[in-house]
Design a protein around this motif. Sequence first.
Motif, short mmCIF file in Angstrom:
data_model
loop_
_atom_site.label_atom_id
_atom_site.label_comp_id
_atom_site.label_asym_id
_atom_site.label_seq_id
_atom_site.Cartn_x
_atom_site.Cartn_y
_atom_site.Cartn_z
N ILE A 1 0.85 -1.19 0.00
CA ILE A 1 0.00 0.00 0.00
C ILE A 1 0.89 1.25 0.00
O ILE A 1 2.05 1.18 0.41
CB ILE A 1 -0.94 0.01 1.23
N VAL B 1 1.87 3.55 1.74
CA VAL B 1 2.05 4.07 3.10
C VAL B 1 3.50 3.80 3.51
O VAL B 1 3.94 2.64 3.47
CB VAL B 1 1.08 3.38 4.09
N THR C 1 3.90 1.26 7.88
CA THR C 1 2.68 0.47 8.10
C THR C 1 2.34 0.35 9.58
O THR C 1 1.17 0.21 9.94
CB THR C 1 2.84 -0.93 7.49
N PHE D 1 0.27 3.26 10.36
CA PHE D 1 -1.04 3.11 9.73
C PHE D 1 -1.93 2.18 10.56
O PHE D 1 -3.11 2.48 10.81
CB PHE D 1 -0.87 2.57 8.31
N SER E 1 -10.30 -0.04 2.23
CA SER E 1 -10.19 0.90 1.12
C SER E 1 -10.58 2.31 1.57
O SER E 1 -9.90 3.30 1.25
CB SER E 1 -11.09 0.44 -0.03
N LEU F 1 -7.80 3.69 3.81
CA LEU F 1 -6.64 4.14 3.03
C LEU F 1 -6.88 5.52 2.44
O LEU F 1 -6.00 6.39 2.49
CB LEU F 1 -6.34 3.13 1.92
#
Length: 385
Positions: free
Chosen positions: A310, A312, A315, A318, A372, A375
């Motif tokens: 992803i 990012v 992580t 996140f 989703s 994100l």
Amino acid sequence: MSPGNSYFSRRANLYEPFLFNLYLERFEYWRDRDVQIINLYNVRPITQGIMKEVNPVQFNYVVEELKNYLGIGPSYKILLFPNQHSAYYTLFFSMMDLNDEIVTPAPVPYFLKQYAESLGLKLLYIETNMMDDYDLPYRKDVENKVNPRSKLFYYSVPSFSGSIVYPEETLERILFVCRNYYLYLAIDETLSHLLNNKGDYIAMHDIAIENERLIRILSPLKDFSMDEVTILLIHKALPERIDRITRDLFPISPYQLSFLDYFLKNYERIMAERREEMNLKRKIIEGFLEGREDISASISRATGSVFIRIPVPNTESFVEWLLTEYNRDKKTVFVAPATHFHSEDYEDNGEILIDYRYLDSEMLEEGFEILSDALDKYLGLKKED
């Protein structure tokens, strides 16, 4: 026998069997002749009127059925354990001493870290990456990791972390290193029944025929949520003491034998239903990936878990945000940062692990919808910063 093949750990050689088992052969001698022995030193309890010991006839029958199911020859024997932990414990305890090393490709299953640390062992990581489909590096790069404390090479097929499957060329490379440096070769095949296009799959035991140092691990019921009974397949050339440790410390129950018997009689139907279920979940993942251009994954052989990259940079941050600041309609998700499945030197490159084996399809689909949305919101916040 090759040099080093008879190696047994010092702590296993110091192991003393239970007192009763010192006389087990004599008990069996009289039992086979229908002579009753009244055991006045009986330290094993009776539960609800049923003895915990399994019926030897039933045990031998199930073992023979397992041999037929697995297609193993007379050179190998089957050891049965009540769960995965006891099988790994016996394997590592028997073959390795304190500070010995397990050579293993990363990403590794998280439980391997736990088992190794609990027994004072070290993992020697061979780092791989998504760009190369997590294939092993060149042989010299693997050999450079091996040292006198390296005793065992381990991997799972497909990998518990990321569903990785190695091509035949890589298997030959692994086999060469293990033979050249007298390493035991342990392979966990618990999830091998989930492989798509199984005709393309090459098993190590088909290449390493009659290899005395090959050890196969299998929890045949676990993926079907039936039981955790686990099998070690080892060559008969390995020390008999492994049998004794298994029998003394980790006896399986009659109920587990019954579960195994049921599975062996119905495995074709059970596996077909499981593959159908997993293929449906795989389509959900493919739909999620197709719906976003900012993420990528290697799902060519995804069979229960998949790494997703992803956009990012951290992580861990996140995931922390997911669990502390974000929710959608009182719901959020958890994903595992890939850093937990690599060495401490591994740099976070935005990969997360999704393991969907035990999620129902509706929950998996909803989870991806929430991921989703999360994100989008997280990336929006980062742009504002």
